[in-house]
Design a protein around this motif. Structure first.
Motif, PDB file in Angstrom:
ATOM      1  N   LYS A   1       0.854  -1.179   0.000  1.00 37.83           N
ATOM      2  CA  LYS A   1       0.000   0.000   0.000  1.00 37.83           C
ATOM      3  C   LYS A   1       0.896   1.236   0.000  1.00 37.83           C
ATOM      4  O   LYS A   1       2.008   1.209   0.535  1.00 37.83           O
ATOM      5  N   CYS A   2       0.406   2.324  -0.615  1.00 39.66           N
ATOM      6  CA  CYS A   2       1.237   3.520  -0.741  1.00 39.66           C
ATOM      7  C   CYS A   2       0.355   4.761  -0.855  1.00 39.66           C
ATOM      8  O   CYS A   2      -0.712   4.712  -1.472  1.00 39.66           O
ATOM      9  N   ASP A   3       0.812   5.842  -0.270  1.00 34.11           N
ATOM     10  CA  ASP A   3       0.161   7.133  -0.458  1.00 34.11           C
ATOM     11  C   ASP A   3       0.096   7.417  -1.955  1.00 34.11           C
ATOM     12  O   ASP A   3       1.091   7.217  -2.665  1.00 34.11           O
ATOM     13  N   PRO A   4      -1.036   7.868  -2.487  1.00 36.63           N
ATOM     14  CA  PRO A   4      -1.191   8.056  -3.940  1.00 36.63           C
ATOM     15  C   PRO A   4      -0.129   8.941  -4.592  1.00 36.63           C
ATOM     16  O   PRO A   4       0.389   8.604  -5.654  1.00 36.63           O
ATOM     17  N   GLU A   5       0.198  10.066  -3.982  1.00 37.06           N
ATOM     18  CA  GLU A   5       1.216  10.946  -4.578  1.00 37.06           C
ATOM     19  C   GLU A   5       2.593  10.296  -4.561  1.00 37.06           C
ATOM     20  O   GLU A   5       3.353  10.392  -5.525  1.00 37.06           O
ATOM     21  N   MET A   6       2.896   9.647  -3.469  1.00 38.84           N
ATOM     22  CA  MET A   6       4.178   8.944  -3.354  1.00 38.84           C
ATOM     23  C   MET A   6       4.232   7.786  -4.352  1.00 38.84           C
ATOM     24  O   MET A   6       5.288   7.517  -4.937  1.00 38.84           O
ATOM     25  N   ALA A   7       3.105   7.111  -4.552  1.00 38.50           N
ATOM     26  CA  ALA A   7       3.054   5.987  -5.494  1.00 38.50           C
ATOM     27  C   ALA A   7       3.448   6.440  -6.893  1.00 38.50           C
ATOM     28  O   ALA A   7       4.253   5.790  -7.573  1.00 38.50           O
ATOM     29  N   ILE A   8       2.905   7.565  -7.318  1.00 37.55           N
ATOM     30  CA  ILE A   8       3.224   8.094  -8.648  1.00 37.55           C
ATOM     31  C   ILE A   8       4.698   8.469  -8.742  1.00 37.55           C
ATOM     32  O   ILE A   8       5.377   8.137  -9.712  1.00 37.55           O
ATOM     33  N   ARG A   9       5.199   9.145  -7.715  1.00 31.29           N
ATOM     34  CA  ARG A   9       6.614   9.554  -7.715  1.00 31.29           C
ATOM     35  C   ARG A   9       7.544   8.343  -7.781  1.00 31.29           C
ATOM     36  O   ARG A   9       8.502   8.318  -8.557  1.00 31.29           O
ATOM     37  N   LEU A  10       7.237   7.319  -7.001  1.00 30.47           N
ATOM     38  CA  LEU A  10       8.076   6.112  -7.003  1.00 30.47           C
ATOM     39  C   LEU A  10       8.068   5.422  -8.365  1.00 30.47           C
ATOM     40  O   LEU A  10       9.104   4.953  -8.835  1.00 30.47           O
ATOM     41  N   ARG A  11       6.899   5.368  -8.993  1.00 26.57           N
ATOM     42  CA  ARG A  11       6.805   4.759 -10.322  1.00 26.57           C
ATOM     43  C   ARG A  11       7.625   5.534 -11.346  1.00 26.57           C
ATOM     44  O   ARG A  11       8.244   4.937 -12.241  1.00 26.57           O
ATOM     45  N   GLU A  12       7.639   6.861 -11.220  1.00 24.07           N
ATOM     46  CA  GLU A  12       8.427   7.686 -12.143  1.00 24.07           C
ATOM     47  C   GLU A  12       9.926   7.515 -11.895  1.00 24.07           C
ATOM     48  O   GLU A  12      10.711   7.481 -12.833  1.00 24.07           O
ATOM     49  N   GLU A  13      10.324   7.392 -10.634  1.00 27.63           N
ATOM     50  CA  GLU A  13      11.743   7.245 -10.283  1.00 27.63           C
ATOM     51  C   GLU A  13      12.284   5.860 -10.607  1.00 27.63           C
ATOM     52  O   GLU A  13      13.472   5.713 -10.892  1.00 27.63           O
ATOM     53  N   HIS A  14      11.439   4.843 -10.529  1.00 26.93           N
ATOM     54  CA  HIS A  14      11.864   3.449 -10.722  1.00 26.93           C
ATOM     55  C   HIS A  14      10.898   2.731 -11.662  1.00 26.93           C
ATOM     56  O   HIS A  14      10.237   1.761 -11.273  1.00 26.93           O
TER      57      HIS A  14
ATOM     58  N   ILE B   1      13.299  -0.786   0.182  1.00 32.36           N
ATOM     59  CA  ILE B   1      12.238  -1.791   0.310  1.00 32.36           C
ATOM     60  C   ILE B   1      11.690  -1.803   1.733  1.00 32.36           C
ATOM     61  O   ILE B   1      10.476  -1.788   1.946  1.00 32.36           O
ATOM     62  N   PHE B   2      12.578  -1.791   2.713  1.00 30.53           N
ATOM     63  CA  PHE B   2      12.129  -1.784   4.107  1.00 30.53           C
ATOM     64  C   PHE B   2      11.376  -0.498   4.442  1.00 30.53           C
ATOM     65  O   PHE B   2      10.384  -0.529   5.179  1.00 30.53           O
ATOM     66  N   GLU B   3      11.806   0.642   3.897  1.00 31.09           N
ATOM     67  CA  GLU B   3      11.082   1.900   4.103  1.00 31.09           C
ATOM     68  C   GLU B   3       9.670   1.814   3.522  1.00 31.09           C
ATOM     69  O   GLU B   3       8.711   2.316   4.117  1.00 31.09           O
ATOM     70  N   LEU B   4       9.539   1.171   2.368  1.00 26.37           N
ATOM     71  CA  LEU B   4       8.220   1.044   1.731  1.00 26.37           C
ATOM     72  C   LEU B   4       7.326   0.067   2.485  1.00 26.37           C
ATOM     73  O   LEU B   4       6.112   0.260   2.552  1.00 26.37           O
ATOM     74  N   VAL B   5       7.918  -0.976   3.067  1.00 31.04           N
ATOM     75  CA  VAL B   5       7.156  -1.872   3.943  1.00 31.04           C
ATOM     76  C   VAL B   5       6.649  -1.084   5.147  1.00 31.04           C
ATOM     77  O   VAL B   5       5.470  -1.164   5.510  1.00 31.04           O
ATOM     78  N   ASP B   6       7.540  -0.296   5.754  1.00 34.09           N
ATOM     79  CA  ASP B   6       7.155   0.513   6.912  1.00 34.09           C
ATOM     80  C   ASP B   6       6.040   1.487   6.546  1.00 34.09           C
ATOM     81  O   ASP B   6       5.088   1.683   7.317  1.00 34.09           O
TER      82      ASP B   6
END
Length: 119
Positions: free
Chosen positions: A51-64, A93-98
């Motif tokens: 699960k991910c905050d929507p804005e963060m989800a988009i940013r992560l997809r753009e970065e990776h 990965i651990f930060e995203l799990v957290d």
């Protein structure tokens, strides 16, 4: 990252349980009965939904773009799939799990939060 390392990290968090409610190939990790991660056990390399905050989800997809994708079989606004082939740093990965765990924690009812405090 291998499934054992991923699983152990998730299970080290308070209130987390595991199960296979969708069949033997999908390890589901829950906080107080609420899903925060699904790992595809039959995928090589390992893929996990978080699960991910929507804005963060988009940013992560753009970065990776090759390693963080819209959530497979999930609400793509709130979930990302991570490809764990070694390209993403273990700390990320651990930060995203957290992050996923904490999003679920924030949404727990008062009663469930009180039960979690007792664990």
């Amino acid at each position: 990252m291998d499934i054992e390392t991923y699983r152990d990290y998730c299970l080290s968090k308070t209130g987390v349980t595991e199960g296979l409610p969708f069949g033997p190939d999908s390890l589901v990790l829950k906080l107080m009965g609420k899903i925060f991660s699904i790992a595809s056990l039959d995928e090589v390399p390992l893929r996990v939904n978080l699960k991910c905050d929507p804005e963060m989800a988009i940013r992560l997809r753009e970065e990776h773009p090759k390693y963080i994708l819209p959530g497979y079989h999930m609400n793509k606004k709130h979930w990302n799939t991570k490809v764990l082939d070694g390209s993403l740093q273990k700390t990320l990965i651990f930060e995203l799990v957290d992050h996923s765990y904490n999003l679920i924690l924030l949404g727990l009812t008062k009663k469930l939060k009180e039960e979690l405090d007792l664990l």
